[in-house]
Scaffold this motif. Sequence first.
Motif: not given
Length: 699
Positions: A434-443
């Motif tokens: 989740q730490g990988i996915l969420i920031p990438l989906l936001y940016n």
Amino acid sequence: MEAENGTPKATRSLEVVVSEANRSTWSNRTEYIMVQVGFCVGSGTIWRFPSLCQQNGGGTFFVVYVLLLFMMGIPLVFMEMALGHLVCFGVWTKIHPRLWGMGLACSMVCFLVSVYYNIFTAWSMFYLSNSFQYTLPWNQCPLVMNTSIPDPDCAQVTSSIYFWYWKTLEVTGNIEESGGIVPSLFICLLVVWLLIILISTQSLKVQGKILYYSMVIPYAILFCFLIRSFMLEGSIYGLRHLMTIKASAITSPILWKRAGTQVFYNMGLGFGSIIVLSSISKSKNCAQDAFIVAFINLVSSLLATQVVFSVLGFRATMSTRECSNQSSWKLLQLIKMGKLPIEASPPTELLKKPVKAYTMWLHHLNRDLKKKVLEYVSDCNLENQLLRYIKGPDLVFIAFAEAITKFSGSPFWSVIFFLMFINLGLSTSVGLMQGILIPLLYNFPSLQNYSLAFSVIIGCLSFLCGLLFTQRSGLYFLTLFDEFALSLPLLIVVLFENISVAWIYGAKRFMNEMWDLLGLNFSLMHECLLRYVTPVILLILLIYNLSEMLLKSPSYRAWDKRSFTTSVLPYPTWAVFLGSSLILLSILPILVGLLKGSKKPIILPLPKDSSLQLSLTSSYGLSLTSQDQQAPSSRKTSRFSEAQTEEASGSHKQPSLLSLSKSMGTAVGHVKRGDSYTGGSAQNVPSVPPLPPVARESL
């Protein structure tokens, strides 16, 4: 989020209405706490923490760890939880636009750690698959084909060492000898990543239930081991070693460095996963949640260390007895052959005597006779037996695995132990995912429509990178990644986080905003910890890590099959370059953001002679209006507004919009026609794309 068509340019207030149906959260606070604990308490609690205790003075390391946990760990966990609760996504960009790379840096650290972290779970799965046998395969040496002769290599070492290096790792002699991929480890790592992807793509409620029970089961198993370990002969020797406090060791900078790094590793700081997990929690008491998670983490580490050292004390006792009996038998044979005098006769019936009887007898021999005896046999020292093979993964896969073989019903204990290890590994890996996915989906908002496919792609990419550790030289690459990709990047990321909140945004403003929103009252001590103590400790640890890396030649321990021992070898140049690249890759987004980030403020400043007043309009709605629009009798004076004038230069220009940022980033809202915003037009309202339903539910 954009204003509706027709919104007037002259804006005076903004209201964001959030629907509870669109806001996915954990089922209850207990589930949220258990998920946070599941991320923090991983397989490293079983092997890394006890190993560090042994290497750094036993109880001395524990004392330093507890001190740093309260001075640095808990304040930083509280900070990350509070940021997640208030802002959710894009938190660092909201503080300053040049910090947009912080989220990507956290994602990169999560990716690099998850790539090599899951090989521990793969090793555990291999041991688990071999545990369903009445005689555990690492309990005795295999026989040469069609003979009754034990394997010559296994005869030179113990059966547990043979199974680890020859059967599990099939290890090569150094990092430059690849040796190809081990098929069994390839299959185990594939199964691990399939489980991680399967759990990560489930809905929030399903994930919560899975992670909840995946944490309850390991604790139940750990308590079973604790009770069983207290019933074992010699467990007291292990506990006595653990509780030894060496006053001289407390001044060692290496001890403080390792304890500080372990605080980051144990508490999950710098990965960004704490922020993500707390962003979907209904719990508002971040300070209490941080203390509960830290306390459970501390108890878990102490509990696991007690179990490990109790079992190791039992293993050392059994090994010492076996060594004493073998040495006694050999001495009797030498006396019969006339090579030793009759005075060298060992004590009889050693099995009925204390475990140290042989060592004590040897100690009381005269110097010349003792020297001659030790030319033929070992001294069978209990302390030496206790300290054998308890560094790094050897602690679990050699020392603990060997101790389990001496239990009655050893297959049962082996199965539940490695099942516990797998559960702990998976719960941490899901948090890293989740730490990988969420920031990438936001940016990268364009990826949000394909979040499910993106999750699968990230999982497959991580698996392919993880194949590096399934090679026969994979153990050495694991050491390389653990030394370079973990400690230094985490220190840099956490230091930037701390400085961003305490100095760029302002520690006083942050604390007072928590008071306004959550009703928490903080003392001056909390502010001093966040503003002065934690940055100083982080800076000292960072400087020490850098100096140690630059002044010392990087090296690793390799297994030598010819001498049947480990030897220290220097890393080749290309390996040092690879390790340095891992550090640069982790902090590169931060550097790019600082150099290339936008200078435009994302949060608009307050107009002159006006301050922002925050009031709750509903359980999930927030209203922001200027003070000149509110009746003094109908509002509560904001401590945050008072604190704005006391902040450092520049920080007073940024109003308290963290709560607004969360509403805009986590839910589907709308700006009502006729609503207004003080100090700018509707076009200036920051636009934060909401996550799609799949991404929200998968989190």
